[in-house]
Motif scaffolding. Structure first.
Motif, PDB file in Angstrom:
ATOM      1  N   ALA A 138       3.541  59.051  24.378  1.00 56.77           N
ATOM      2  CA  ALA A 138       4.346  58.133  24.058  1.00 56.77           C
ATOM      3  C   ALA A 138       4.136  57.872  23.175  1.00 56.77           C
ATOM      4  CB  ALA A 138       4.598  56.787  25.239  1.00 56.77           C
ATOM      5  N   VAL A 139       3.979  58.531  21.903  1.00 55.18           N
ATOM      6  CA  VAL A 139       4.131  57.802  20.590  1.00 55.18           C
ATOM      7  C   VAL A 139       5.015  57.277  20.076  1.00 55.18           C
ATOM      8  CG1 VAL A 139       3.591  59.179  17.997  1.00 55.18           C
ATOM      9  CG2 VAL A 139       2.901  59.931  20.223  1.00 55.18           C
ATOM     10  N   SER A 140       4.716  56.009  19.208  1.00 55.46           N
ATOM     11  CA  SER A 140       5.322  54.742  19.306  1.00 55.46           C
ATOM     12  C   SER A 140       7.182  55.197  20.058  1.00 55.46           C
ATOM     13  CB  SER A 140       6.127  54.936  17.698  1.00 55.46           C
ATOM     14  OG  SER A 140       4.520  54.703  16.365  1.00 55.46           O
ATOM     15  N   SER A 144      -0.490  56.015   8.415  1.00 56.49           N
ATOM     16  CA  SER A 144       0.294  54.922   9.483  1.00 56.49           C
ATOM     17  C   SER A 144       0.033  54.860  10.694  1.00 56.49           C
ATOM     18  CB  SER A 144       1.420  56.049   9.768  1.00 56.49           C
ATOM     19  OG  SER A 144       2.238  56.212   8.681  1.00 56.49           O
ATOM     20  N   LYS A 145       0.261  53.841  11.316  1.00 50.54           N
ATOM     21  CA  LYS A 145      -0.377  53.543  12.646  1.00 50.54           C
ATOM     22  C   LYS A 145       0.565  54.211  14.054  1.00 50.54           C
ATOM     23  CE  LYS A 145      -4.558  52.080  12.056  1.00 50.54           C
ATOM     24  NZ  LYS A 145      -6.110  52.936  12.389  1.00 50.54           N
ATOM     25  N   VAL A 146      -0.224  54.594  15.272  1.00 48.06           N
ATOM     26  CA  VAL A 146       1.158  54.639  16.060  1.00 48.06           C
ATOM     27  C   VAL A 146       1.047  53.710  16.341  1.00 48.06           C
ATOM     28  CG1 VAL A 146       2.759  56.470  15.285  1.00 48.06           C
ATOM     29  CG2 VAL A 146       0.643  56.897  16.769  1.00 48.06           C
ATOM     30  N   ASN A 147       1.686  53.927  18.133  1.00 44.73           N
ATOM     31  CA  ASN A 147       1.204  52.956  19.407  1.00 44.73           C
ATOM     32  C   ASN A 147       1.369  54.045  20.613  1.00 44.73           C
ATOM     33  OD1 ASN A 147       1.235  50.288  18.546  1.00 44.73           O
ATOM     34  ND2 ASN A 147       4.021  50.614  18.512  1.00 44.73           N
ATOM     35  N   LEU A 148      -0.247  54.238  21.140  1.00 43.12           N
ATOM     36  CA  LEU A 148      -0.023  55.469  22.347  1.00 43.12           C
ATOM     37  C   LEU A 148      -0.295  55.061  23.679  1.00 43.12           C
ATOM     38  CD1 LEU A 148      -2.198  57.748  20.196  1.00 43.12           C
ATOM     39  CD2 LEU A 148      -0.486  57.420  20.307  1.00 43.12           C
ATOM     40  N   GLU A 149       0.623  55.797  24.080  1.00 45.32           N
ATOM     41  CA  GLU A 149       0.609  55.413  26.246  1.00 45.32           C
ATOM     42  C   GLU A 149       0.828  56.385  27.046  1.00 45.32           C
ATOM     43  OE1 GLU A 149       3.260  52.886  29.790  1.00 45.32           O
ATOM     44  OE2 GLU A 149       3.435  53.189  27.285  1.00 45.32           O
ATOM     45  N   LEU A 150      -0.046  57.454  28.050  1.00 49.98           N
ATOM     46  CA  LEU A 150       0.108  57.886  29.025  1.00 49.98           C
ATOM     47  C   LEU A 150       0.863  57.588  29.753  1.00 49.98           C
ATOM     48  CD1 LEU A 150      -3.335  58.917  28.626  1.00 49.98           C
ATOM     49  CD2 LEU A 150      -2.230  59.898  27.895  1.00 49.98           C
ATOM     50  N   PRO A 151       1.576  58.542  30.571  1.00 52.95           N
ATOM     51  CA  PRO A 151       2.599  58.113  31.786  1.00 52.95           C
ATOM     52  C   PRO A 151       1.805  57.281  32.253  1.00 52.95           C
ATOM     53  CG  PRO A 151       2.476  60.483  30.765  1.00 52.95           C
ATOM     54  CD  PRO A 151       1.509  59.267  30.126  1.00 52.95           C
ATOM     55  N   GLN A 159      -3.443  51.855  23.764  1.00 51.98           N
ATOM     56  CA  GLN A 159      -4.228  52.156  21.854  1.00 51.98           C
ATOM     57  C   GLN A 159      -3.757  52.310  21.263  1.00 51.98           C
ATOM     58  OE1 GLN A 159      -6.964  54.385  22.917  1.00 51.98           O
ATOM     59  NE2 GLN A 159      -6.720  55.526  21.069  1.00 51.98           N
ATOM     60  N   THR A 160      -3.677  52.397  19.542  1.00 48.38           N
ATOM     61  CA  THR A 160      -2.842  52.510  18.756  1.00 48.38           C
ATOM     62  C   THR A 160      -3.696  54.090  17.844  1.00 48.38           C
ATOM     63  OG1 THR A 160      -4.277  51.203  16.404  1.00 48.38           O
ATOM     64  CG2 THR A 160      -2.148  50.719  17.738  1.00 48.38           C
TER      65      THR A 160
END
Length: 226
Positions: free
Chosen positions: A42-44, A83-90, A8-9
Motif C-alpha cells: 500500500a503506497v499512500s 515526495s513522501k508516501v506512506n507504506l504498509e505491507l499486507p 513507515q514512509t
C-alpha cells in the motif's frame, strides 16, 4: 488486505513516463528487503504491485507501475522526486487488526483544507493536530461520525462530518503526535489532494440496506419476462 497502520514512509526517487503505465521508484529501507516481485504494497493507500526490487541499492528501493486508472483517480498523480508516501505491507492472516479493514482501493481524492495544532504554541513533536479534508461525492453517504476512514492509507476516526459547506463535504479528524510524525501528513500543504477510502464494512452495510428495500412489483416482473 491492509489495516491502515502505516509502517513507515518512503521517498519517491523518480517518476518515469512511459508509453504505457507510469513507473515510480520508491526508496524504502526496511521494506525493500522484505518483499518479492509481485507482492502487494500500500503506497499512500493505493494497493500497488512491487516490481524490480533492489534491496542492495543505495538507498534500497522498489518500483511500481501506475495504470492510467490509478493516475486519474488517486493522489499518486501528483508525485514527484522527493515526495513522501506512506507504506504498509499486507496484514498476515491471523494478525491483530489494529486499525480497520483497508483494501487499498481508493474511492477518490479529497483536498486537504488544513492541518493545525490544537494548542498553537505546543511543541510540534508533542502536539495533537486537527485535520480537515474534503471528501468526494461518491463516498459522502459512507461518512459516519466516529466511523473509520482511510486518508492517504492511514486508518483514522471521523470526529466530525459537515455537509454542504462552501468547500464541499468536510471530514475533521483528530491526529495524535505519532501519526503526524510517522506519516506523510506533516509534509502536505493545504490544497494537496489526498486519497480517500471509505470503510468497506459501511459500504457493505449500505449495500445490504438497499437490497432489503427492494420491492417486487408487477412492472418488474413484466420487464424481466415473467
Amino acid at each position: 488486505m491492509f489495516t491502515g497502520l502505516v509502517e513507515q514512509t518512503g521517498t519517491i526517487v523518480s517518476v518515469e513516463e512511459r508509453s504505457g503505465a507510469r513507473r515510480i521508484t520508491i526508496a524504502a529501507p526496511g521494506i525493500a528487503d522484505r518483499i518479492r516481485t509481485g507482492d502487494s504494497v500500500a503506497v499512500s493507500g493505493v494497493c500497488l504491485t512491487a516490481l524490480d526490487i533492489q534491496p542492495d541499492a543505495d538507498p534500497p528501493c522498489f518500483h511500481a507501475d501506475l495504470a492510467q486508472e490509478t493516475v486519474s483517480r488517486t493522489s499518486l498523480s501528483m508525485l514527484e522526486p522527493g515526495s513522501k508516501v506512506n507504506l504498509e505491507l499486507p496484514t498476515a492472516a491471523g494478525s491483530p487488526l489494529g486499525g480497520h479493514v483497508v483494501q487499498g482501493h481508493v474511492d477518490g481524492t479529497g483536498k486537504l483544507l488544513s492541518l493545525t495544532q490544537v494548542v498553537a504554541d505546543a511543541d510540534p513533536e508533542l502536539a495533537d493536530w486537527w485535520l480537515r479534508v474534503t471528501v468526494p461525492d461518491n463516498v459522502t453517504r459512507f461518512m459516519i461520525e466516529k466511523g473509520s476512514i482511510a486518508v492517504e492509507g492511514i486508518s483514522l476516526t471521523i470526529a466530525r462530518f459537515e455537509r454542504d459547506k462552501p468547500e464541499g463535504d468536510i471530514v475533521s479528524i483528530a491526529i495524535i503526535p505519532h501519526t503526524y510524525l510517522a506519516t506523510n501528513l506533516h509534509t502536505l500543504k493545504p490544497g494537496t489532494p489526498v486519497n480517500i477510502e471509505a470503510d468497506v464494512l459501511v459500504k457493505f452495510a449500505d449495500q445490504q440496506r438497499e437490497a432489503a428495500q427492494f420491492n417486487l412489483t408487477e412492472a418488474f416482473l413484466l420487464a424481466n419476462g415473467y
